[in-house]
Design a protein around this motif. Sequence first.
Motif, PDB file in Angstrom:
ATOM      1  N   LEU A  48      45.214  -3.741  64.974  1.00  0.00           N
ATOM      2  CA  LEU A  48      44.833  -5.151  64.924  1.00  0.00           C
ATOM      3  C   LEU A  48      45.699  -5.993  65.849  1.00  0.00           C
ATOM      4  CD1 LEU A  48      44.167  -5.495  61.096  1.00  0.00           C
ATOM      5  CD2 LEU A  48      42.465  -5.730  62.910  1.00  0.00           C
ATOM      6  N   TRP A  49      46.998  -5.694  65.929  1.00  0.00           N
ATOM      7  CA  TRP A  49      47.876  -6.427  66.846  1.00  0.00           C
ATOM      8  C   TRP A  49      47.431  -6.230  68.300  1.00  0.00           C
ATOM      9  CZ3 TRP A  49      52.791  -4.206  64.066  1.00  0.00           C
ATOM     10  CH2 TRP A  49      52.996  -4.907  62.860  1.00  0.00           C
ATOM     11  N   GLY A 109      37.832  -4.976  62.207  1.00  0.00           N
ATOM     12  CA  GLY A 109      38.455  -5.825  63.192  1.00  0.00           C
ATOM     13  C   GLY A 109      37.406  -6.628  63.960  1.00  0.00           C
ATOM     14  N   PRO A 110      37.810  -7.378  64.969  1.00  0.00           N
ATOM     15  CA  PRO A 110      39.180  -7.550  65.438  1.00  0.00           C
ATOM     16  C   PRO A 110      39.990  -8.469  64.525  1.00  0.00           C
ATOM     17  CG  PRO A 110      37.723  -9.006  66.656  1.00  0.00           C
ATOM     18  CD  PRO A 110      36.842  -8.168  65.762  1.00  0.00           C
ATOM     19  N   SER A 111      41.274  -8.633  64.855  1.00  0.00           N
ATOM     20  CA  SER A 111      42.134  -9.559  64.122  1.00  0.00           C
ATOM     21  C   SER A 111      41.631 -10.983  64.290  1.00  0.00           C
ATOM     22  CB  SER A 111      43.565  -9.449  64.651  1.00  0.00           C
ATOM     23  OG  SER A 111      44.399 -10.405  64.027  1.00  0.00           O
ATOM     24  N   ILE A 112      42.016 -11.852  63.356  1.00  0.00           N
ATOM     25  CA  ILE A 112      41.724 -13.275  63.529  1.00  0.00           C
ATOM     26  C   ILE A 112      42.879 -13.988  64.246  1.00  0.00           C
ATOM     27  CG2 ILE A 112      40.247 -13.356  61.500  1.00  0.00           C
ATOM     28  CD1 ILE A 112      42.596 -14.734  60.023  1.00  0.00           C
ATOM     29  N   VAL A 120      54.603  -4.939  50.640  1.00  0.00           N
ATOM     30  CA  VAL A 120      54.239  -3.780  49.820  1.00  0.00           C
ATOM     31  C   VAL A 120      52.836  -3.352  50.203  1.00  0.00           C
ATOM     32  CG1 VAL A 120      53.998  -2.868  47.485  1.00  0.00           C
ATOM     33  CG2 VAL A 120      55.727  -4.625  47.970  1.00  0.00           C
ATOM     34  N   THR A 121      52.738  -2.326  51.024  1.00  0.00           N
ATOM     35  CA  THR A 121      51.437  -1.907  51.551  1.00  0.00           C
ATOM     36  C   THR A 121      50.551  -1.264  50.492  1.00  0.00           C
ATOM     37  OG1 THR A 121      52.434   0.174  52.286  1.00  0.00           O
ATOM     38  CG2 THR A 121      52.314  -1.611  53.893  1.00  0.00           C
ATOM     39  N   THR A 122      51.149  -0.795  49.400  1.00  0.00           N
ATOM     40  CA  THR A 122      50.361  -0.163  48.341  1.00  0.00           C
ATOM     41  C   THR A 122      49.363  -1.132  47.727  1.00  0.00           C
ATOM     42  OG1 THR A 122      52.274   1.247  47.840  1.00  0.00           O
ATOM     43  CG2 THR A 122      50.518   1.158  46.190  1.00  0.00           C
ATOM     44  N   HIS A 123      49.728  -2.403  47.682  1.00  0.00           N
ATOM     45  CA  HIS A 123      48.875  -3.376  46.997  1.00  0.00           C
ATOM     46  C   HIS A 123      48.432  -4.535  47.889  1.00  0.00           C
ATOM     47  CE1 HIS A 123      49.730  -1.315  43.280  1.00  0.00           C
ATOM     48  NE2 HIS A 123      51.023  -1.491  43.437  1.00  0.00           N
ATOM     49  N   THR A 124      48.734  -4.489  49.175  1.00  0.00           N
ATOM     50  CA  THR A 124      48.353  -5.563  50.083  1.00  0.00           C
ATOM     51  C   THR A 124      47.410  -5.010  51.138  1.00  0.00           C
ATOM     52  OG1 THR A 124      50.589  -6.458  49.801  1.00  0.00           O
ATOM     53  CG2 THR A 124      49.221  -7.438  51.516  1.00  0.00           C
ATOM     54  N   GLU A 125      46.303  -5.697  51.359  1.00  0.00           N
ATOM     55  CA  GLU A 125      45.354  -5.234  52.360  1.00  0.00           C
ATOM     56  C   GLU A 125      46.023  -5.211  53.733  1.00  0.00           C
ATOM     57  OE1 GLU A 125      42.449  -4.036  51.855  1.00  0.00           O
ATOM     58  OE2 GLU A 125      42.348  -4.504  49.715  1.00  0.00           O
ATOM     59  N   PRO A 126      45.833  -4.139  54.496  1.00  0.00           N
ATOM     60  CA  PRO A 126      46.494  -4.052  55.802  1.00  0.00           C
ATOM     61  C   PRO A 126      46.094  -5.166  56.749  1.00  0.00           C
ATOM     62  CG  PRO A 126      44.903  -2.259  55.501  1.00  0.00           C
ATOM     63  CD  PRO A 126      45.085  -2.908  54.172  1.00  0.00           C
ATOM     64  N   PHE A 127      44.856  -5.676  56.636  1.00  0.00           N
ATOM     65  CA  PHE A 127      44.444  -6.805  57.483  1.00  0.00           C
ATOM     66  C   PHE A 127      45.321  -8.022  57.186  1.00  0.00           C
ATOM     67  CE2 PHE A 127      41.935 -10.310  59.052  1.00  0.00           C
ATOM     68  CZ  PHE A 127      41.262  -9.800  60.154  1.00  0.00           C
ATOM     69  N   HIS A 128      45.589  -8.249  55.898  1.00  0.00           N
ATOM     70  CA  HIS A 128      46.420  -9.377  55.486  1.00  0.00           C
ATOM     71  C   HIS A 128      47.847  -9.203  55.993  1.00  0.00           C
ATOM     72  CE1 HIS A 128      47.906 -12.101  51.948  1.00  0.00           C
ATOM     73  NE2 HIS A 128      47.932 -12.722  53.105  1.00  0.00           N
ATOM     74  N   VAL A 129      48.390  -8.000  55.865  1.00  0.00           N
ATOM     75  CA  VAL A 129      49.739  -7.726  56.380  1.00  0.00           C
ATOM     76  C   VAL A 129      49.788  -7.982  57.884  1.00  0.00           C
ATOM     77  CG1 VAL A 129      51.467  -5.924  56.797  1.00  0.00           C
ATOM     78  CG2 VAL A 129      50.318  -6.066  54.573  1.00  0.00           C
ATOM     79  N   PRO A 167      53.606 -12.744  70.780  1.00  0.00           N
ATOM     80  CA  PRO A 167      54.539 -12.634  71.910  1.00  0.00           C
ATOM     81  C   PRO A 167      55.077 -11.232  72.154  1.00  0.00           C
ATOM     82  CG  PRO A 167      54.969 -14.645  70.694  1.00  0.00           C
ATOM     83  CD  PRO A 167      53.927 -13.895  69.915  1.00  0.00           C
ATOM     84  N   GLN A 168      55.370 -10.477  71.083  1.00  0.00           N
ATOM     85  CA  GLN A 168      55.897  -9.121  71.284  1.00  0.00           C
ATOM     86  C   GLN A 168      54.794  -8.082  71.511  1.00  0.00           C
ATOM     87  OE1 GLN A 168      59.873  -8.257  68.965  1.00  0.00           O
ATOM     88  NE2 GLN A 168      58.424  -9.167  67.543  1.00  0.00           N
ATOM     89  N   GLY A 169      53.555  -8.478  71.318  1.00  0.00           N
ATOM     90  CA  GLY A 169      52.477  -7.501  71.385  1.00  0.00           C
ATOM     91  C   GLY A 169      52.448  -6.660  70.127  1.00  0.00           C
ATOM     92  N   GLN A 170      53.503  -5.925  69.915  1.00  0.00           N
ATOM     93  CA  GLN A 170      53.689  -5.132  68.711  1.00  0.00           C
ATOM     94  C   GLN A 170      54.996  -5.567  68.039  1.00  0.00           C
ATOM     95  OE1 GLN A 170      52.100  -2.172  67.277  1.00  0.00           O
ATOM     96  NE2 GLN A 170      50.299  -2.797  68.445  1.00  0.00           N
ATOM     97  N   PRO A 171      54.956  -6.333  66.944  1.00  0.00           N
ATOM     98  CA  PRO A 171      56.187  -6.608  66.202  1.00  0.00           C
ATOM     99  C   PRO A 171      56.875  -5.307  65.792  1.00  0.00           C
ATOM    100  CG  PRO A 171      54.436  -8.058  65.466  1.00  0.00           C
ATOM    101  CD  PRO A 171      53.793  -7.045  66.387  1.00  0.00           C
TER     102      PRO A 171
END
Length: 422
Positions: free
Chosen positions: A200-201, A238-241, A120-129, A246-250
């Motif tokens: 981030l990916w 960023g950057p991501s942690i 649920v992106t409305t309530h989850t930080e995009p970094f966490h997602v 493997p897919q680069g972009q899920p």
Amino acid sequence: MPESSPTEHAQERAQEHAREKALHIAVALDGAGWHPAAWRDLPDARKELFKARYWAGLVAEAERGLLDFVTFEDAFRLQSTLIDGLDGRGDQVRGRFDAVLLAARLAPLTSRIGLVPTAVTTHTEPFHVAIGIASLDHVSGGRAGLRPQVSARSTDAANIGRRDLPELTLEDVADLANLPQRVEDLFDEAADAVEVARRLWDSWEDDAEIRDVATGRFIDRDKLHYIDFTGPSFSVKGPSITPRSPQGQPVVTALAHDVVPYRLAARAADVVFVTPHDAAHARSVVAAVREAEAYVGREGRPLQIFADLVVFLDAEPGAAAARKARLDELDGAELYSDALVFTGTPEELADLLLEWRAAGFEGYRLRPGALPYDLEGVTRGLVPALQSRGAFRSAYEADTLRGLLGLPRPASRYAPPEVVAS
């Protein structure tokens, strides 16, 4: 005869391409099944619903059936029959696991099938997602996906406590093409959240990890990149942690029912799930999705369009409808769904899926009415019926979800362009 427009030509090419290819089949897993009374009819689901082995058995069955991927539902409120608020009912399944954590738990128990949790992106930080899905991609060896979900419900907002949203009403969602601005803003926010995740990916180049003991260099810091995203709702440096996965972009998917959600999918997703109710509606939905792509200026590959159906399957004619009627009686109401509710034999469902494919669908996401019964109807009934018609794979042909869906692995947007030798 008038000449076709470029958009019409593109639609015709996409439809012809879809007719030539084998279908993709996914299943949407939720609780004891998509019928609210399913838990009362299946003792195994009733006993095991909140145990990992129940979910492991479902995903193993889907993988035995060679399905492309499974999706997991999620939300920030208890299930309810009300559009907003809690209904106080105790006769239906209430409660669920966190979808991303569940997918991560199941990943080591599977080897080929894709795993696509809802966030649920409305309530989850995009970094966490972003790091959650990247971690899932690492754990699964390249089989992760994401279904971003918008929530405009005040109930969800109250559970998180970080923003106030007015109560969502039936009038708010009666015309999805003309959503209130506050709801449409949440779709724009979701598109930004996916854009942050994608950046981030990419923020680690593929060869950023060196791990050279002799020189003492674990990473090449020049190959980690700031994304410097700034939008109306958040800014992320960023950057991501998490290293590039493997897919680069899920794979990013989205469920959409009308114009505004179609535009979100066109901006942000690789695959869109739609909900037509007959062949004519299927054609109009596909056309609307392609129009949304043109409206947002989508570049690159067109969306893969999957149709959602709730399915009750039985080899004996009439048995599936009778079983659904019994569940309706147990629940005290006929099942309602945004998607078409199909009752019949696997062969009859195969006929329907192949008929609708002509509209331009590349696949289907099936919602089993009762688990595991209707999942087995898909894997042990529908799959052989499609295979006998040359419309479904006989073996997995790729190790990653992108590979199964025919999507190439993209390079990091921050990596320097490759120099091609002359």
